[in-house]
Design a protein around this motif. Structure first.
Motif, short mmCIF file in Angstrom:
data_model
loop_
_atom_site.label_atom_id
_atom_site.label_comp_id
_atom_site.label_asym_id
_atom_site.label_seq_id
_atom_site.Cartn_x
_atom_site.Cartn_y
_atom_site.Cartn_z
N GLY A 233 43.69 -52.49 8.13
CA GLY A 233 42.29 -52.66 7.75
C GLY A 233 42.10 -52.77 6.26
O GLY A 233 41.00 -53.10 5.78
N GLU A 234 43.14 -52.46 5.47
CA GLU A 234 43.05 -52.62 4.02
C GLU A 234 42.95 -54.11 3.68
O GLU A 234 43.56 -54.95 4.34
CB GLU A 234 44.29 -52.01 3.35
CG GLU A 234 44.38 -50.50 3.56
CD GLU A 234 45.76 -49.94 3.22
OE1 GLU A 234 45.82 -48.85 2.63
OE2 GLU A 234 46.77 -50.59 3.57
N THR A 235 42.20 -54.42 2.66
CA THR A 235 42.01 -55.83 2.33
C THR A 235 43.22 -56.38 1.58
O THR A 235 43.97 -55.64 0.94
CB THR A 235 40.76 -56.03 1.45
OG1 THR A 235 40.97 -55.42 0.17
CG2 THR A 235 39.51 -55.44 2.12
N VAL A 236 43.37 -57.69 1.66
CA VAL A 236 44.45 -58.34 0.91
C VAL A 236 44.23 -58.16 -0.59
O VAL A 236 45.20 -58.03 -1.34
CB VAL A 236 44.53 -59.83 1.29
CG1 VAL A 236 45.42 -60.60 0.32
CG2 VAL A 236 45.05 -59.99 2.71
N ALA A 237 42.99 -58.11 -1.02
CA ALA A 237 42.72 -57.86 -2.44
C ALA A 237 43.29 -56.50 -2.86
O ALA A 237 43.92 -56.37 -3.92
CB ALA A 237 41.21 -57.91 -2.70
N GLU A 238 43.07 -55.48 -2.03
CA GLU A 238 43.62 -54.16 -2.34
C GLU A 238 45.15 -54.19 -2.33
O GLU A 238 45.80 -53.58 -3.20
CB GLU A 238 43.12 -53.14 -1.32
CG GLU A 238 41.63 -52.87 -1.40
CD GLU A 238 41.09 -52.07 -0.22
OE1 GLU A 238 40.11 -51.34 -0.40
OE2 GLU A 238 41.66 -52.19 0.89
N ALA A 239 45.73 -54.91 -1.38
CA ALA A 239 47.17 -55.00 -1.30
C ALA A 239 47.75 -55.71 -2.53
O ALA A 239 48.77 -55.29 -3.09
CB ALA A 239 47.58 -55.73 -0.03
N ALA A 240 47.10 -56.79 -2.94
CA ALA A 240 47.57 -57.53 -4.11
C ALA A 240 47.52 -56.67 -5.37
O ALA A 240 48.45 -56.69 -6.19
CB ALA A 240 46.73 -58.79 -4.29
N GLN A 241 46.45 -55.92 -5.53
CA GLN A 241 46.34 -55.03 -6.69
C GLN A 241 47.43 -53.97 -6.66
O GLN A 241 48.04 -53.65 -7.69
CB GLN A 241 44.96 -54.38 -6.72
CG GLN A 241 43.83 -55.36 -6.97
CD GLN A 241 42.47 -54.77 -6.63
OE1 GLN A 241 42.33 -53.56 -6.41
NE2 GLN A 241 41.46 -55.62 -6.58
N ALA A 242 47.72 -53.44 -5.48
CA ALA A 242 48.72 -52.37 -5.35
C ALA A 242 50.12 -52.88 -5.66
O ALA A 242 50.87 -52.22 -6.36
CB ALA A 242 48.67 -51.78 -3.94
N VAL A 243 50.48 -54.04 -5.12
CA VAL A 243 51.84 -54.54 -5.37
C VAL A 243 52.00 -55.00 -6.82
O VAL A 243 53.10 -54.89 -7.39
CB VAL A 243 52.24 -55.66 -4.39
CG1 VAL A 243 52.20 -55.15 -2.96
CG2 VAL A 243 51.39 -56.91 -4.55
N ALA A 244 50.93 -55.48 -7.42
CA ALA A 244 51.00 -55.84 -8.83
C ALA A 244 51.31 -54.61 -9.68
O ALA A 244 52.09 -54.67 -10.63
CB ALA A 244 49.70 -56.50 -9.28
N ALA A 245 50.71 -53.49 -9.30
CA ALA A 245 50.97 -52.24 -10.03
C ALA A 245 52.42 -51.79 -9.88
O ALA A 245 52.95 -51.10 -10.75
CB ALA A 245 50.02 -51.15 -9.55
N LEU A 246 53.06 -52.18 -8.78
CA LEU A 246 54.46 -51.81 -8.55
C LEU A 246 55.43 -52.74 -9.28
O LEU A 246 56.62 -52.46 -9.34
CB LEU A 246 54.78 -51.84 -7.05
CG LEU A 246 54.03 -50.84 -6.17
CD1 LEU A 246 54.43 -51.05 -4.71
CD2 LEU A 246 54.31 -49.41 -6.59
N GLY A 247 54.94 -53.86 -9.78
CA GLY A 247 55.80 -54.80 -10.47
C GLY A 247 56.64 -55.65 -9.55
O GLY A 247 57.77 -56.04 -9.89
N VAL A 248 56.12 -55.98 -8.36
CA VAL A 248 56.88 -56.80 -7.43
C VAL A 248 57.05 -58.21 -7.96
O VAL A 248 56.27 -58.68 -8.79
CB VAL A 248 56.22 -56.85 -6.03
CG1 VAL A 248 55.99 -55.46 -5.48
CG2 VAL A 248 54.93 -57.65 -6.07
N GLN A 249 58.07 -58.90 -7.45
CA GLN A 249 58.29 -60.28 -7.84
C GLN A 249 57.59 -61.26 -6.91
O GLN A 249 57.36 -62.42 -7.29
CB GLN A 249 59.79 -60.60 -7.87
CG GLN A 249 60.52 -60.07 -9.09
CD GLN A 249 60.63 -58.55 -9.09
OE1 GLN A 249 60.86 -57.93 -8.06
NE2 GLN A 249 60.45 -57.95 -10.26
#
Length: 299
Positions: A185-201
């Motif tokens: 149920g989490e939005t893709v916007a929230e997911a994108a922000q979270a993975v960006a904070a992790l430094g994913v490639q």
């Protein structure tokens, strides 16, 4: 428009193994072939490479207690993961061109079931997978993820060494969606922000209907642009009917959609490429014939 070079991924391993006569039954699913038909695993990897895949994914998705049982997991998980990595590496090294191996890190407590995530046990399940795969893989792929917290837990346990970390979320694909969301149920916007904070490639979307992926790509790209980060975006959809919220991934072999033959799937991949995706492949029901058509035409 696309702004990164295109990289072709492989397709779904489970059905390709079954098509090659490898043992394939519940609850072990594709993990059976690691011990009972390892050569079929190499052949399946090689088929995707011959079709044009530049990244193949280790056959370690089912090496979790959910599939092989807790007792066997405790006794054999690291060896099974090692075998999965070794077989993928063998196929990649035999290729005439460069092929990278992605170490598959699946949902740890059941696909499509974010409600079953147990943060206190995540490290225990991850440890043998990471240790077994590490000598053989070029990057880590946390795939079919539903929950941001699980992705964060996986990232926290990755071994040192700096291998790239890719994350792929599975999306809600049943009924009308107001905004693209993962199965938690989490939005893709929230997911994108979270993975960006992790430094994913890379951020990808997989094991979902192709109809819901385009909007997710748009949201991810918009978020990354707003954050000023350069993160590749990718997609590898399945060829299954819409999966309801109470579905269990890998719970059986669903009938495949007839409209998602290689030409039909290609049309979706072309759309994703136009939206900015640079990593394209396939998930459940997408075979070497799909990848070959994709590799030839999308380029």
């Amino acid at each position: 428009m696309p702004d990164q070079p295109l990289i072709i991924l492989d397709g779904g391993m489970g059905r390709e193994l079954q098509r090659r006569g490898a043992p394939f039954r519940q609850p072990e699913w594709s993990a059976l072939a690691l011990t009972e038909a390892p050569q079929a695993v190499v052949q399946a990897h090689s088929a995707f490479i011959d079709a044009g895949a530049q990244v193949i994914t280790s056959n370690s998705y089912a090496v979790v207690p959910f599939h092989i049982g807790q007792a066997r997991f405790d006794a054999e998980a690291e060896q099974l993961a090692n075998t999965a990595g070794q077989l993928a590496r063998q196929a990649a090294d035999a290729s005439a061109g460069p092929v990278r191996v992605a170490g598959s890190l699946p949902p740890l407590f059941g696909s499509y079931r974010p409600d079953l995530f147990q943060p206190a046990l995540a490290g225990t399940v991850l440890k043998p997978l990471l240790q077994g795969l590490a000598p053989h893989v070029d990057l880590w792929l946390a795939e079919t993820q539903s929950l941001i917290a699980e992705v964060q837990a996986i990232h926290a346990h990755l071994p040192a060494g700096g291998k790239p970390f890719w994350v792929s979320f599975t999306l809600q694909d049943e009924g009308e969606q107001d905004v693209p969301r993962s199965r938690s149920g989490e939005t893709v916007a929230e997911a994108a922000q979270a993975v960006a904070a992790l430094g994913v490639q890379a951020l990808l979307f997989n094991c979902s209907q192709p109809e819901v992926i385009g909007a997710a790509i748009d949201v991810a790209r918009s978020q990354f642009e707003a954050l000023g980060v350069s993160i590749a975006i990718g997609a590898y959809a399945n060829a299954l009917p819409p999966q309801p919220k109470d579905a269990k991934a890998n719970d059986g072999l669903d009938e495949l959609r007839q409209d998602l033959d290689p030409p039909g799937y290609l049309r979706w991949a072309q759309d994703w490429r136009t939206r900015g995706a640079s990593l394209l492949g396939g998930c459940c029901g997408i075979g070497p014939e799909h990848i070959e058509r994709l590799a030839q035409d999308v380029r």
